[in-house]
Design a protein around this motif. Structure first.
Motif, PDB file in Angstrom:
ATOM      1  N   ILE A   1      28.973  14.800   5.834  1.00  0.00           N
ATOM      2  CA  ILE A   1      28.145  15.780   7.414  1.00  0.00           C
ATOM      3  C   ILE A   1      27.238  16.643   7.110  1.00  0.00           C
ATOM      4  N   VAL A   2      27.183  16.983   5.762  1.00  0.00           N
ATOM      5  CA  VAL A   2      26.449  17.865   5.660  1.00  0.00           C
ATOM      6  C   VAL A   2      25.273  17.217   5.127  1.00  0.00           C
ATOM      7  N   GLY A   3      25.394  17.071   4.143  1.00  0.00           N
ATOM      8  CA  GLY A   3      24.964  16.582   3.053  1.00  0.00           C
ATOM      9  C   GLY A   3      24.124  15.261   3.798  1.00  0.00           C
ATOM     10  N   GLY A   4      24.743  14.034   4.924  1.00  0.00           N
ATOM     11  CA  GLY A   4      23.603  13.264   5.832  1.00  0.00           C
ATOM     12  C   GLY A   4      22.272  13.931   6.321  1.00  0.00           C
ATOM     13  N   SER A   5      23.144  15.755   6.953  1.00  0.00           N
ATOM     14  CA  SER A   5      21.991  15.584   7.938  1.00  0.00           C
ATOM     15  C   SER A   5      20.675  16.402   7.072  1.00  0.00           C
ATOM     16  N   PHE A   6      20.916  16.905   5.905  1.00  0.00           N
ATOM     17  CA  PHE A   6      19.998  17.093   4.845  1.00  0.00           C
ATOM     18  C   PHE A   6      19.727  15.789   3.513  1.00  0.00           C
TER      19      PHE A   6
ATOM     20  N   THR B   1       1.347  -1.157  -0.074  1.00  0.00           N
ATOM     21  CA  THR B   1      -0.203  -0.042  -0.082  1.00  0.00           C
ATOM     22  C   THR B   1       1.024   1.505   0.113  1.00  0.00           C
ATOM     23  N   SER B   2      -0.102   2.526  -0.489  1.00  0.00           N
ATOM     24  CA  SER B   2       1.321   3.642  -0.272  1.00  0.00           C
ATOM     25  C   SER B   2       1.405   3.901   0.776  1.00  0.00           C
ATOM     26  N   THR B   3       0.464   3.398   1.691  1.00  0.00           N
ATOM     27  CA  THR B   3       1.770   4.147   2.837  1.00  0.00           C
ATOM     28  C   THR B   3       2.594   3.283   3.594  1.00  0.00           C
ATOM     29  N   ASN B   4       2.376   2.545   3.722  1.00  0.00           N
ATOM     30  CA  ASN B   4       3.392   1.231   3.940  1.00  0.00           C
ATOM     31  C   ASN B   4       4.887   2.217   3.045  1.00  0.00           C
ATOM     32  N   ILE B   5       4.521   2.323   1.528  1.00  0.00           N
ATOM     33  CA  ILE B   5       5.493   2.214   1.205  1.00  0.00           C
ATOM     34  C   ILE B   5       6.891   3.228   1.149  1.00  0.00           C
ATOM     35  N   SER B   6       5.817   4.851   1.628  1.00  0.00           N
ATOM     36  CA  SER B   6       5.820   6.066   1.908  1.00  0.00           C
ATOM     37  C   SER B   6       6.806   5.477   3.598  1.00  0.00           C
ATOM     38  N   ALA B   7       6.401   4.825   4.402  1.00  0.00           N
ATOM     39  CA  ALA B   7       6.915   5.059   5.119  1.00  0.00           C
ATOM     40  C   ALA B   7       8.205   4.163   4.615  1.00  0.00           C
ATOM     41  N   ILE B   8       8.501   3.052   4.360  1.00  0.00           N
ATOM     42  CA  ILE B   8      10.179   2.272   3.883  1.00  0.00           C
ATOM     43  C   ILE B   8      10.554   3.046   3.391  1.00  0.00           C
ATOM     44  N   ASN B   9      10.175   4.185   2.169  1.00  0.00           N
ATOM     45  CA  ASN B   9      11.172   5.269   1.656  1.00  0.00           C
ATOM     46  C   ASN B   9      11.920   6.017   2.520  1.00  0.00           C
ATOM     47  N   GLU B  10      10.949   6.148   3.355  1.00  0.00           N
ATOM     48  CA  GLU B  10      11.341   7.618   4.551  1.00  0.00           C
ATOM     49  C   GLU B  10      11.877   6.247   5.828  1.00  0.00           C
ATOM     50  N   GLU B  11      12.247   5.442   5.803  1.00  0.00           N
ATOM     51  CA  GLU B  11      13.267   4.818   6.052  1.00  0.00           C
ATOM     52  C   GLU B  11      14.450   4.096   5.600  1.00  0.00           C
ATOM     53  N   ARG B  12      14.424   3.463   4.722  1.00  0.00           N
ATOM     54  CA  ARG B  12      15.403   4.004   3.819  1.00  0.00           C
ATOM     55  C   ARG B  12      16.245   5.089   3.637  1.00  0.00           C
ATOM     56  N   VAL B  13      15.507   6.264   3.217  1.00  0.00           N
ATOM     57  CA  VAL B  13      16.035   7.746   3.389  1.00  0.00           C
ATOM     58  C   VAL B  13      16.844   7.663   4.598  1.00  0.00           C
ATOM     59  N   MET B  14      16.521   7.432   5.503  1.00  0.00           N
ATOM     60  CA  MET B  14      16.933   7.301   6.931  1.00  0.00           C
ATOM     61  C   MET B  14      18.518   6.811   7.079  1.00  0.00           C
ATOM     62  N   VAL B  15      18.293   5.692   6.269  1.00  0.00           N
ATOM     63  CA  VAL B  15      20.011   4.747   6.583  1.00  0.00           C
ATOM     64  C   VAL B  15      20.442   5.327   5.550  1.00  0.00           C
ATOM     65  N   ALA B  16      20.126   5.759   4.100  1.00  0.00           N
ATOM     66  CA  ALA B  16      21.161   6.268   3.277  1.00  0.00           C
ATOM     67  C   ALA B  16      21.916   7.193   4.404  1.00  0.00           C
ATOM     68  N   ALA B  17      21.214   8.192   5.046  1.00  0.00           N
ATOM     69  CA  ALA B  17      21.729   9.836   5.914  1.00  0.00           C
ATOM     70  C   ALA B  17      22.525   9.280   6.249  1.00  0.00           C
ATOM     71  N   SER B  18      22.487   8.001   7.614  1.00  0.00           N
ATOM     72  CA  SER B  18      23.126   8.110   8.553  1.00  0.00           C
ATOM     73  C   SER B  18      24.264   7.117   8.440  1.00  0.00           C
ATOM     74  N   VAL B  19      24.298   6.228   7.293  1.00  0.00           N
ATOM     75  CA  VAL B  19      25.051   5.620   6.340  1.00  0.00           C
ATOM     76  C   VAL B  19      26.533   6.567   6.293  1.00  0.00           C
ATOM     77  N   THR B  20      26.260   7.664   5.382  1.00  0.00           N
ATOM     78  CA  THR B  20      26.687   9.155   5.090  1.00  0.00           C
ATOM     79  C   THR B  20      27.177   9.726   5.518  1.00  0.00           C
ATOM     80  N   PHE B  21      26.269  10.118   6.818  1.00  0.00           N
ATOM     81  CA  PHE B  21      27.359  11.019   7.807  1.00  0.00           C
ATOM     82  C   PHE B  21      28.549  10.269   8.466  1.00  0.00           C
TER      83      PHE B  21
ATOM     84  N   PRO C   1      21.507  11.422  12.825  1.00  0.00           N
ATOM     85  CA  PRO C   1      21.900  10.198  12.444  1.00  0.00           C
ATOM     86  C   PRO C   1      21.043   8.871  12.848  1.00  0.00           C
ATOM     87  N   ASP C   2      20.794   8.337  12.680  1.00  0.00           N
ATOM     88  CA  ASP C   2      20.406   7.272  13.182  1.00  0.00           C
ATOM     89  C   ASP C   2      21.632   6.284  14.223  1.00  0.00           C
ATOM     90  N   VAL C   3      21.948   6.484  15.245  1.00  0.00           N
ATOM     91  CA  VAL C   3      22.643   5.757  16.132  1.00  0.00           C
ATOM     92  C   VAL C   3      22.481   4.854  16.039  1.00  0.00           C
TER      93      VAL C   3
END
Length: 757
Positions: A370-375, A154-174, A318-320
């Motif tokens: 660091i800046v890119g991962g923060s955004f 569903t669109s709700t689940n896909i949106s939640a998964i995308n948000e979670e993936r964005v946080m993982v990518a941003a944290s790894v980058t940071f 970032p997610d510790v």
């Protein structure tokens, strides 16, 4: 003094040992700084040092005031616009590799560019998403947030998964940015030297294969989960091949064909074209228009970019928890991103003659990530194609980088909605279109095999490791294997026996020349490598092979023979006469064990003839029943001109080996040792009554001439005595022009005549 005469020269000087040279020429005693001295200098504070640190940390302070506005601004504007358009498309395309919504690729193309403008030292590289890093981040993302977690889709689940993936990518980058920043502060920029060109080439080629197979699901529009290993995704693709969206497949093939053809035209006619044809931009605009007016999304159910979020989101922490799971990924991303970017920066710095600072580059990319991962951006480096556009379209400084960032900003804030109908398969095809250069690196395998087989093996192992083990583990494996090849090469160095060539002062491998001279009873041995704990035994074995016998075995045989002779003399079986020893009775055989008499350790000591009534000549005939290996050499010259260092472990083995030769009456000489070598040996108590500093000579030729003088072989029929014209130990080397035989005349004090080589 050297006097050039035509195409030959004349040298007249004494035969120098190291001691004699230092006595004749006063050597300055320099003070060498220790660790605390360097620490004091590093933390010393002064106005000049503060200025230097500020200019180093903020390179913009030095180059921006010197900017030639009238000469460069137009070129930078044109270059910035072209690079910005490419950066937008690559940001959207490479976001698919990270498995995050395309709009986040624009953040990765914007924020690191701003940071690099202030802190970077290269004037020509374009900072932003790079396919290899995007794929490495994507591997961590799909591992922590797999596709099957979307549940019923569903669109709700896909949106939640995308948000979670964005946080993982941003944290790894940071976290990768933190690693880069720390390495830069600690001055670890030199780590790039451990990534050879062959390793980087093999790694990027394997990454190109990963990118290729990872884009299959977008080109075919299949619900395939992401993988860090390409064979997993290939299996999933072919298991669902029947669900392929034909419209996406046809679009992808058409776009790929056009992109490859136009890029070939750009390469072939780049000298005639004022600027490369912006095929990515043209295809994007054309594909978006066709998709919009034909309504591909509804008619053919193709996957499109969709609505891009306008503006910027607030920075997030970032997610510790991700840190703990992705430390290895972050380190790999940090090192690979820096290595690739610095390699490209180095190419342009050499081409345009300006310096780049590896430590400052680490700081710049670290802060950018660091800046890119923060955004909510993902890891950045530099893409070869994008940097090529910035440099080839006339970019002079990072002003072009700022203008390209402005173009990305305009897309983020204003015109991003125009890309909503663009098919994802088009972005995937554009990403593949930029892989041609990486995939063509397969041709390097044959070239490397002809040039250096070690480099070829490193390339192949790196490629296979990155393919089968994944990019992160594959990189670590490749670096470990490359260091292993260095150990292997240094552990088995090239060792050769030298000979005099052309009767001059030149010594080369005796197997390579026919016109050679080898002084009788002299072996000249060269080791072309540092000598340390790992290769000292190999050095010892090669030396023993070169001389043709084991000195320890000869020494033990001689000591056993001495025991036997003493025993026979005591029993009256031998008698001393003016002609030597005469056997007076039949000798009874005695075993070696009886001769050892539980005193085996004494066999390794120097032969002691003080209690014998006669000195034994080991080269003459010995009494019946006594055999000792013959030794046909009297001197060994070790060429240490290529030995850069000698560690303490090797020093002990070398000392033991030299003593074994000295104890069987073979003179040892060491020639060509670098400055400080003798001092280190003295500090380590290398010398004693048997091993003396007088064995060191400046050159091989000095040592050979000293041997010839000492052994008085001037009367040898192989050598003609020179006419005595001097009273000093000078020698004159007169290499000819090749039309007559070369001469090397040694003038020795009367009454000894010297050899003419």
């Amino acid at each position: 003094m050297v006097e050039p005469v035509g195409n030959h020269y004349v040298v007249a000087r004494p035969v120098y040992s190291e001691n004699l040279f230092n006595e004749e020429h006063e050597k300055l005693h320099r003070y060498h700084k220790n660790f605390w001295d360097h620490l004091k200098i590093y933390f010393r504070c002064s106005a000049q040092r503060v200025k230097k640190i500020a200019l180093g940390l903020f390179p913009i302070i030095s180059w921006l005031p010197a900017y030639r506005f009238r000469e460069w601004i137009l070129s930078d504007i044109v270059s910035g616009i072209n690079t910005g358009l490419v950066a937008v498309l690559q940001g959207l395309a490479f976001a698919l590799l990270v498995n995050v919504p395309p709009s986040y690729g624009l953040y990765a193309a914007f924020f690191p560019n701003l940071v690099y403008f202030i802190f970077g030292t290269s004037r020509h590289i374009s900072v932003g998403p790079f396919p290899v890093l995007s794929l490495m981040v994507g591997g961590a993302v799909t591992r922590l947030v797999p596709d099957d977690s979307a549940g019923n889709g569903t669109s709700t689940n896909i949106s939640a998964i995308n948000e979670e993936r964005v946080m993982v990518a941003a944290s790894v980058t940071f976290l990768s940015g933190v690693f880069q920043l720390l390495l830069g502060i600690l001055q670890f920029g030199f780590i790039v030297i451990y990534l050879s060109q062959s390793l980087i080439s093999g790694f990027t080629t394997a990454a190109a294969i990963h990118v290729l197979v990872s884009q299959l699901k977008f080109m075919l529009q299949l619900p395939v989960p992401g993988f860090n290993k390409p064979f997993g995704i290939v299996y999933s693709v072919f298991s669902q091949i029947t669900k392929t969206n034909i419209a996406d497949l046809v679009t992808s093939l058409v776009v790929l064909l056009i992109v490859f053809v136009v890029k070939e035209v750009n390469d072939r006619y780049k000298a005639k074209l004022p600027t490369p044809i912006p095929i990515e931009l043209l295809m994007t605009v054309l594909a978006a228009l066709i998709s919009y007016f034909v309504n591909f999304e509804e008619k053919f159910n193709v996957a499109v970019v969709g609505k891009l979020e306008e503006g910027f989101q607030a920075p997030v922490a970032p997610d510790v928890g991700v840190f703990q799971k992705c430390i290895g990924d972050s380190i790999s991303i940090a090192i690979v991103g820096f290595a690739v970017a610095f390699s490209v920066a180095k190419v342009y710095s050499i081409k345009h003659d300006y310096p780049v600072d590896s430590n400052q580059e680490l700081i710049a990319f670290g802060l950018g990530n660091i800046v890119g991962g923060s955004f909510k951006g993902f890891a950045s480096s530099t893409a070869l194609s994008r940097s090529g556009v910035q440099e080839s379209t006339g970019g002079k400084t990072q002003i072009a980088g700022i203008i390209s960032a402005v173009i990305v900003l305009i897309v983020i804030l204003a015109i991003g909605f125009l890309l909503a109908p663009l098919q994802k398969s088009v972005l995937a095809s554009l990403a593949l279109g930029n892989l041609k250069g990486m995939l063509m690196q397969f041709k390097e395998v044959g070239i490397l095999w002809r040039k250096d087989k070690y480099d070829c093996v490193i390339w192949v192992v790196t490629f296979l490791a990155a393919i089968f083990l994944g990019l992160d583990i594959g990189l670590a494996t490749a670096v470990a294997f490359q260091l292993l090849t260095v150990v292997i090469r240094s552990q088995f160095p090239s060792c050769t026996v030298l000979a005099n060539v052309g009767r001059s002062n030149i010594y080369r491998n005796r197997k390579d020349y026919s016109d050679i001279y080898e002084p009788e009873g002299v072996k000249i041995f060269r080791c072309s490598s540092p000598i340390f704990f790992a290769n000292i035994e190999f050095f010892r074995e090669k030396l023993i092979t070169a001389v043709g016998f084991s000195p320890l075995r000869v020494l033990r045989k001689r000591n056993k023979a001495l025991r036997k002779i003493k025993k026979m003399l005591k029993k009256g079986e031998l008698q001393v006469t003016p002609k030597g020893l005469i056997c007076m009775a039949n000798h009874t055989h005695e075993s070696d064990e009886e001769l050892d008499n539980n005193r085996i350790e004494e066999l390794d000591q120097p032969t002691n003839m003080t209690d014998l009534p006669i000195q034994i000549n080991w080269g003459a005939d010995l009494p019946p029943g006594i055999t000792v290996p013959r030794v046909d050499i009297h001197s060994i010259v070790l060429d240490f001109s290529s030995v850069s260092f000698l560690d303490s472990s090797a020093m002990r083995v070398l000392q033991k080996t030299l003593k074994e030769f000295v104890r069987i009456n073979i003179d040892i000489y060491i020639a060509g040792a670098h400055e400080g070598f003798l001092d280190k040996l003295e500090r380590c108590a290398f010398f004693d009554e048997e091993i003396k500093p007088s064995m060191f000579f400046l050159t091989i030729h000095d040592a050979v001439l000293h041997i010839l003088l000492k052994k008085d072989i001037a009367s040898s029929p192989k050598l003609k005595p020179a006419e005595e014209k001097g009273s000093s130990n000078d020698y004159i080397i007169i290499p000819s022009n090749g039309l007559r035989s070369r001469e090397c005349t040694v003038r020795l004090p009367s009454p000894v005549a010297a050899p003419q080589l």
